[in-house]
Design a protein around this motif. Structure first.
Motif, PDB file in Angstrom:
ATOM      1  N   TYR A 149       0.819  -1.215   0.000  1.00 49.91           N
ATOM      2  CA  TYR A 149       0.000   0.000   0.000  1.00 49.91           C
ATOM      3  C   TYR A 149       0.857   1.271   0.000  1.00 49.91           C
ATOM      4  O   TYR A 149       0.488   2.262  -0.634  1.00 49.91           O
ATOM      5  CB  TYR A 149      -0.978   0.004   1.177  1.00 49.91           C
ATOM      6  N   PHE A 150       1.992   1.256   0.678  1.00 53.05           N
ATOM      7  CA  PHE A 150       2.855   2.434   0.670  1.00 53.05           C
ATOM      8  C   PHE A 150       3.423   2.670  -0.731  1.00 53.05           C
ATOM      9  O   PHE A 150       3.445   3.805  -1.217  1.00 53.05           O
ATOM     10  CB  PHE A 150       3.975   2.300   1.704  1.00 53.05           C
ATOM     11  N   GLY A 151       3.836   1.590  -1.389  1.00 54.31           N
ATOM     12  CA  GLY A 151       4.335   1.711  -2.757  1.00 54.31           C
ATOM     13  C   GLY A 151       3.269   2.209  -3.715  1.00 54.31           C
ATOM     14  O   GLY A 151       3.514   3.110  -4.539  1.00 54.31           O
ATOM     15  N   VAL A 152       2.071   1.658  -3.606  1.00 54.74           N
ATOM     16  CA  VAL A 152       0.952   2.095  -4.451  1.00 54.74           C
ATOM     17  C   VAL A 152       0.623   3.561  -4.161  1.00 54.74           C
ATOM     18  O   VAL A 152       0.370   4.351  -5.080  1.00 54.74           O
ATOM     19  CB  VAL A 152      -0.287   1.194  -4.247  1.00 54.74           C
ATOM     20  N   GLN A 181       2.280  10.413  -7.246  1.00 49.98           N
ATOM     21  CA  GLN A 181       3.107  10.939  -8.331  1.00 49.98           C
ATOM     22  C   GLN A 181       2.350  10.928  -9.662  1.00 49.98           C
ATOM     23  O   GLN A 181       2.474  11.864 -10.459  1.00 49.98           O
ATOM     24  CB  GLN A 181       4.410  10.137  -8.458  1.00 49.98           C
ATOM     25  N   LEU A 182       1.541   9.892  -9.893  1.00 51.09           N
ATOM     26  CA  LEU A 182       0.739   9.830 -11.117  1.00 51.09           C
ATOM     27  C   LEU A 182      -0.292  10.962 -11.137  1.00 51.09           C
ATOM     28  O   LEU A 182      -0.509  11.587 -12.179  1.00 51.09           O
ATOM     29  CB  LEU A 182       0.039   8.470 -11.233  1.00 51.09           C
ATOM     30  N   GLY A 183      -0.903  11.234 -10.000  1.00 48.55           N
ATOM     31  CA  GLY A 183      -1.859  12.337  -9.897  1.00 48.55           C
ATOM     32  C   GLY A 183      -1.219  13.679 -10.196  1.00 48.55           C
ATOM     33  O   GLY A 183      -1.823  14.538 -10.848  1.00 48.55           O
ATOM     34  N   ILE A 184       0.019  13.849  -9.749  1.00 54.39           N
ATOM     35  CA  ILE A 184       0.756  15.089 -10.033  1.00 54.39           C
ATOM     36  C   ILE A 184       1.116  15.146 -11.517  1.00 54.39           C
ATOM     37  O   ILE A 184       0.916  16.170 -12.182  1.00 54.39           O
ATOM     38  CB  ILE A 184       2.016  15.192  -9.147  1.00 54.39           C
ATOM     39  N   LEU A 202     -11.992   0.750  -5.124  1.00 58.00           N
ATOM     40  CA  LEU A 202     -11.448  -0.457  -5.758  1.00 58.00           C
ATOM     41  C   LEU A 202     -10.133  -0.897  -5.118  1.00 58.00           C
ATOM     42  O   LEU A 202      -9.719  -2.045  -5.280  1.00 58.00           O
ATOM     43  CB  LEU A 202     -11.231  -0.220  -7.254  1.00 58.00           C
ATOM     44  N   TYR A 203      -9.469   0.003  -4.411  1.00 60.56           N
ATOM     45  CA  TYR A 203      -8.202  -0.345  -3.765  1.00 60.56           C
ATOM     46  C   TYR A 203      -8.356  -1.496  -2.785  1.00 60.56           C
ATOM     47  O   TYR A 203      -7.448  -2.303  -2.648  1.00 60.56           O
ATOM     48  CB  TYR A 203      -7.650   0.863  -3.003  1.00 60.56           C
TER      49      TYR A 203
END
Length: 168
Positions: free
Chosen positions: A55-58, A64-67, A151-152
């Protein structure tokens, strides 16, 4: 301290009323809290470590993907840890024994206050005119985020099972 405390006018003292139990109230709604608690407290340390790492990696990746896609981001980097590890890991473990659809429904329940509260308090930042706003409208941004991130829970549990089975 008196043996009974008076309630509202005309009602019996609190000590004479039927006892209120949060567990029994939730159970009457079909929520079995005792199995969730036992599921959470019976995890092995290696499984906790796997959940935390995953979960920390995700969380780091998704922030970062959101940014990168200019959709949204956490105001502070430590929020990745608090939201993904301190909040999603216990939620995910607690419902991991349920069917996938039920896990998703609990995900909606767990993620709604987190997402809505984050944007309301501005600890999560939605970029103006982001892709979600363009596709679904500004007023549907938080709703989309809740529905998506719920969904997570089932996908996280499926991923943990897949990782565990690859090592056994």
């Amino acid at each position: 301290m008196p043996s009974s405390i008076s309630g509202a006018a005309g009602s019996p003292p609190l000590s004479k009323r039927s006892s209120f139990s949060l567990y029994s109230s939730l159970y009457s709604l079909g929520i079995d809290v005792s199995s969730m608690r036992s599921n959470f407290f019976c995890c092995s340390p290696s499984r906790y470590f796997l959940y935390i790492s995953f979960y920390f990696g995700v969380g780091l990746f998704m922030n970062q993907l959101g940014i990168l896609l200019s959709i949204a981001q956490f105001r502070y980097t430590f929020q990745v840890f608090t939201c993904y590890v301190c909040y999603l890991v216990p939620c995910s473990i607690a419902v991991s024994h349920l069917k996938l659809f039920d896990q998703y429904l609990y995900g909606l329940f767990f993620l709604a206050p987190l997402e809505i509260g984050g944007y309301a308090l501005e600890s999560s930042i939605a970029f103006p005119n982001n892709l979600i706003d363009v596709l679904f409208g500004v007023r549907n941004f938080s709703l989309f985020m809740v529905v998506f991130f719920a969904l997570y829970i089932p996908l996280g549990n499926l991923s943990i099972l897949a990782i565990e089975s690859s090592f056994s």
